[in-house]
Design a protein around this motif. Structure first.
Motif, PDB file in Angstrom:
ATOM      1  N   ASP A   1     -48.712 -27.165   6.914  1.00 18.56           N
ATOM      2  CA  ASP A   1     -48.449 -28.355   7.744  1.00 18.56           C
ATOM      3  C   ASP A   1     -48.703 -28.057   9.218  1.00 18.56           C
ATOM      4  OD1 ASP A   1     -47.781 -29.855   5.543  1.00 18.56           O
ATOM      5  OD2 ASP A   1     -45.605 -29.636   5.807  1.00 18.56           O
ATOM      6  N   ALA A   2     -48.330 -26.852   9.659  1.00 19.49           N
ATOM      7  CA  ALA A   2     -48.578 -26.469  11.050  1.00 19.49           C
ATOM      8  C   ALA A   2     -50.073 -26.385  11.333  1.00 19.49           C
ATOM      9  CB  ALA A   2     -47.898 -25.133  11.352  1.00 19.49           C
ATOM     10  N   LEU A   3     -50.855 -25.866  10.377  1.00 19.81           N
ATOM     11  CA  LEU A   3     -52.308 -25.812  10.556  1.00 19.81           C
ATOM     12  C   LEU A   3     -52.905 -27.207  10.559  1.00 19.81           C
ATOM     13  CD1 LEU A   3     -53.486 -22.795   8.371  1.00 19.81           C
ATOM     14  CD2 LEU A   3     -53.356 -22.966  10.854  1.00 19.81           C
ATOM     15  N   ASP A   4     -52.386 -28.096   9.717  1.00 19.20           N
ATOM     16  CA  ASP A   4     -52.862 -29.475   9.717  1.00 19.20           C
ATOM     17  C   ASP A   4     -52.607 -30.123  11.060  1.00 19.20           C
ATOM     18  OD1 ASP A   4     -53.695 -29.236   7.128  1.00 19.20           O
ATOM     19  OD2 ASP A   4     -51.952 -30.268   6.268  1.00 19.20           O
ATOM     20  N   CYS A   5     -51.482 -29.822  11.673  1.00 21.59           N
ATOM     21  CA  CYS A   5     -51.153 -30.395  12.967  1.00 21.59           C
ATOM     22  C   CYS A   5     -52.088 -29.866  14.052  1.00 21.59           C
ATOM     23  CB  CYS A   5     -49.708 -30.085  13.328  1.00 21.59           C
ATOM     24  SG  CYS A   5     -49.196 -30.804  14.873  1.00 21.59           S
TER      25      CYS A   5
ATOM     26  N   SER B   1     -44.685 -35.810  12.971  1.00 19.75           N
ATOM     27  CA  SER B   1     -44.296 -35.937  11.565  1.00 19.75           C
ATOM     28  C   SER B   1     -45.435 -36.506  10.725  1.00 19.75           C
ATOM     29  CB  SER B   1     -43.045 -36.798  11.426  1.00 19.75           C
ATOM     30  OG  SER B   1     -43.304 -38.113  11.871  1.00 19.75           O
ATOM     31  N   LYS B   2     -46.492 -36.974  11.361  1.00 21.16           N
ATOM     32  CA  LYS B   2     -47.661 -37.458  10.622  1.00 21.16           C
ATOM     33  C   LYS B   2     -48.399 -36.314   9.938  1.00 21.16           C
ATOM     34  CE  LYS B   2     -48.333 -41.432  13.612  1.00 21.16           C
ATOM     35  NZ  LYS B   2     -49.206 -42.105  14.578  1.00 21.16           N
ATOM     36  N   ALA B   3     -48.268 -35.099  10.458  1.00 22.71           N
ATOM     37  CA  ALA B   3     -48.958 -33.941   9.879  1.00 22.71           C
ATOM     38  C   ALA B   3     -48.142 -33.284   8.777  1.00 22.71           C
ATOM     39  CB  ALA B   3     -49.257 -32.916  10.958  1.00 22.71           C
ATOM     40  N   GLY B   4     -46.865 -33.523   8.718  1.00 24.44           N
ATOM     41  CA  GLY B   4     -46.002 -32.920   7.702  1.00 24.44           C
ATOM     42  C   GLY B   4     -44.548 -33.097   8.094  1.00 24.44           C
ATOM     43  N   GLU B   5     -43.665 -32.700   7.180  1.00 20.08           N
ATOM     44  CA  GLU B   5     -42.228 -32.860   7.431  1.00 20.08           C
ATOM     45  C   GLU B   5     -41.747 -31.827   8.446  1.00 20.08           C
ATOM     46  OE1 GLU B   5     -38.054 -33.135   4.924  1.00 20.08           O
ATOM     47  OE2 GLU B   5     -39.936 -32.744   3.893  1.00 20.08           O
ATOM     48  N   LEU B   6     -41.054 -32.304   9.476  1.00 21.15           N
ATOM     49  CA  LEU B   6     -40.564 -31.415  10.525  1.00 21.15           C
ATOM     50  C   LEU B   6     -39.251 -30.762  10.105  1.00 21.15           C
ATOM     51  CD1 LEU B   6     -41.114 -33.470  13.797  1.00 21.15           C
ATOM     52  CD2 LEU B   6     -42.583 -31.759  12.785  1.00 21.15           C
TER      53      LEU B   6
ATOM     54  N   VAL C   1     -42.314 -27.349  17.976  1.00 18.75           N
ATOM     55  CA  VAL C   1     -42.244 -28.139  16.751  1.00 18.75           C
ATOM     56  C   VAL C   1     -42.340 -27.162  15.588  1.00 18.75           C
ATOM     57  CG1 VAL C   1     -43.350 -29.931  15.383  1.00 18.75           C
ATOM     58  CG2 VAL C   1     -43.325 -30.114  17.863  1.00 18.75           C
ATOM     59  N   GLU C   2     -41.319 -27.176  14.719  1.00 14.58           N
ATOM     60  CA  GLU C   2     -41.311 -26.274  13.570  1.00 14.58           C
ATOM     61  C   GLU C   2     -41.458 -27.079  12.290  1.00 14.58           C
ATOM     62  OE1 GLU C   2     -38.617 -22.723  11.589  1.00 14.58           O
ATOM     63  OE2 GLU C   2     -37.942 -23.702  13.421  1.00 14.58           O
ATOM     64  N   TYR C   3     -42.404 -26.662  11.471  1.00 14.58           N
ATOM     65  CA  TYR C   3     -42.656 -27.291  10.173  1.00 14.58           C
ATOM     66  C   TYR C   3     -42.061 -26.422   9.074  1.00 14.58           C
ATOM     67  CZ  TYR C   3     -45.925 -30.512  12.367  1.00 14.58           C
ATOM     68  OH  TYR C   3     -46.475 -31.494  13.143  1.00 14.58           O
ATOM     69  N   TYR C   4     -41.916 -27.008   7.883  1.00 14.98           N
ATOM     70  CA  TYR C   4     -41.415 -26.241   6.747  1.00 14.98           C
ATOM     71  C   TYR C   4     -42.473 -25.286   6.197  1.00 14.98           C
ATOM     72  CZ  TYR C   4     -37.068 -28.840   6.463  1.00 14.98           C
ATOM     73  OH  TYR C   4     -35.834 -29.362   6.741  1.00 14.98           O
ATOM     74  N   THR C   5     -43.742 -25.661   6.295  1.00 18.66           N
ATOM     75  CA  THR C   5     -44.799 -24.818   5.726  1.00 18.66           C
ATOM     76  C   THR C   5     -45.861 -24.479   6.777  1.00 18.66           C
ATOM     77  OG1 THR C   5     -46.177 -26.670   5.039  1.00 18.66           O
ATOM     78  CG2 THR C   5     -44.523 -25.897   3.456  1.00 18.66           C
TER      79      THR C   5
END
Length: 110
Positions: free
Chosen positions: A105-109, A73-78, A98-102
């Motif tokens: 955010d997944a690329l940031d992770c 969740s540090k990379a974005g909202e899960l 792990v699924e992100y909204y955007t």
């Protein structure tokens, strides 16, 4: 003085792996033999350009959902977290999704 040429030795992480591409090309080559049996599907890279789900492998069997949620969740909202469970004992078996909204955010992770 000699000229040195710098080049990257590490591949980008936001593109499909060579393993995935080789499977896709093989499947595509097989489908070209008999095109009437399969409907045309979008290109693999086209499918992945908006993907927001990450596969996380090689986890300890003692890893909890709370630990994964706190870290990712540090990379974005899960949006969703799916733990792989052993079908008989219902205990974690070392992987999760792990699924992100955007997609960003997944690329940031990554």
């Amino acid at each position: 003085m000699p000229q040195f040429q710098l080049r990257n030795t590490v591949e980008r992480l936001d593109k499909p792996s060579s393993y995935a591409m080789s499977k896709y090309k093989k499947r595509r080559r097989d489908s070209n033999d008999n095109p009437s049996t399969r409907a045309p599907s979008p290109d693999l890279e086209e499918k992945l350009k908006d993907a927001s789900t990450l596969y996380i492998g090689n986890l300890s069997f003692y890893t909890t959902e709370e630990q994964i949620h706190a870290l990712f969740s540090k990379a974005g909202e899960l949006k969703r977290l799916v733990m792989g469970l052993d079908r008989f004992t219902k205990t974690p078996c070392g992987f999760c999704f792990v699924e992100y909204y955007t997609h960003d955010d997944a690329l940031d992770c990554l």
